[in-house]
Write an enzyme that holds these catalytic residues in place. Sequence first.
Site, PDB file in Angstrom:
ATOM      1  N   MET F   1       0.796  -1.210   0.000  1.00 35.60           N
ATOM      2  CA  MET F   1       0.000   0.000   0.000  1.00 35.60           C
ATOM      3  C   MET F   1       0.832   1.263   0.000  1.00 35.60           C
ATOM      4  O   MET F   1       0.310   2.321   0.397  1.00 35.60           O
ATOM      5  CB  MET F   1      -0.892   0.027   1.236  1.00 35.60           C
ATOM      6  CG  MET F   1      -1.923  -1.063   1.240  1.00 35.60           C
ATOM      7  SD  MET F   1      -1.250  -2.530   2.065  1.00 35.60           S
ATOM      8  CE  MET F   1      -2.392  -3.801   1.568  1.00 35.60           C
ATOM      9  N   PRO F   2       2.091   1.200  -0.388  1.00 33.73           N
ATOM     10  CA  PRO F   2       2.819   2.480  -0.334  1.00 33.73           C
ATOM     11  C   PRO F   2       2.209   3.510  -1.290  1.00 33.73           C
ATOM     12  O   PRO F   2       1.873   3.201  -2.428  1.00 33.73           O
ATOM     13  CB  PRO F   2       4.238   2.104  -0.774  1.00 33.73           C
ATOM     14  CG  PRO F   2       4.334   0.621  -0.570  1.00 33.73           C
ATOM     15  CD  PRO F   2       2.959   0.103  -0.815  1.00 33.73           C
TER      16      PRO F   2
END
Lengths: 62, 62, 62, 62, 62, 62
Positions: F1-2
């Site tokens: 999820m960066p």
Amino acid sequence: MPILQIHLLQGRTLEQKKRLVKEVTEAVCRSLDAQPEQVRIILAEMAREEYSIAGTLLSDRP
Amino acid sequence: MPILQIHLLQGRTLEQKKRLVKEVTEAVCRSLDAQPEQVRIILAEMAREEYSIAGTLLSDRP
Amino acid sequence: MPILQIHLLQGRTLEQKKRLVKEVTEAVCRSLDAQPEQVRIILAEMAREEYSIAGTLLSDRP
Amino acid sequence: MPILQIHLLQGRTLEQKKRLVKEVTEAVCRSLDAQPEQVRIILAEMAREEYSIAGTLLSDRP
Amino acid sequence: MPILQIHLLQGRTLEQKKRLVKEVTEAVCRSLDAQPEQVRIILAEMAREEYSIAGTLLSDRP
Amino acid sequence: MPILQIHLLQGRTLEQKKRLVKEVTEAVCRSLDAQPEQVRIILAEMAREEYSIAGTLLSDRP
């Protein structure tokens, strides 16, 4: 309606942060003819492991 | 692909935050015809010493 | 004092953006017991050349 | 002068974060002909209760 | 290493923006004992259709 | 999820930006064992009048 976010390193005293928001707000109002009540500042403090210059975390810099 | 960042004061319950992301996501989808799976929300909680209005930290306001 | 920043793709109509800020503000107030006057939203529109998923700009995705 | 902010989930090791800022800085310099000393990266780690996809906090997703 | 982002409404003159970054930088240096060369400021100007208070875009407020 | 946001100066070619998002995404995936599809990058280009170092807009620096 100026909204500011200031990223700074952890370790400043509460007195320094109080002075920071006071003086920055005054600088914004003088420069932009803004009303103080409209100036909002978010302080975001970073640990030395959360900030990198030139590919190296501050905690690893001399 | 909407990405939201929400700055809010610390102190809300987990239930309030669950409701917040659910209802804000629904509002975004209704307004923009976006798919829910595309809506990402970052919550950033601030202490009262990290937010200033009119040059004064919230922790110093009455 | 919630402050929101919403990144969305360019191309939405003004009507969509009006509905977006109205409905998101209502969702925030319902969830957090916040006053509407305290909810500020910054809209940041991105061109398809300014947003990447999986290493590819949206302008290059099918 | 590129300035990056990277939001990532908590739980990565210090070694992973050191590698992250090193490799991302190198990628920026190769792509943009930038000087390493000019590349600054802010890491912002989020708990699973601070990030939502599709209206659900990560801490509630299976 | 303070990094500031300032969201302000469009319409300020270049002279106002020059004064803004100069005076804010000085305020940061005085308050935090920071070196001027370390203070970086990103100005992000918003149209009145990109900022909402109380659920209404500024372009629709009286 | 960066999720990454990259502030860079205007003037880079589309090819440079394509390479930037591709190489930065690869660097993130290698460092964090992330899936490419989860890496989202927002590019925010700044004019030289929108970025200040040491209290001076870049447009005024030699």
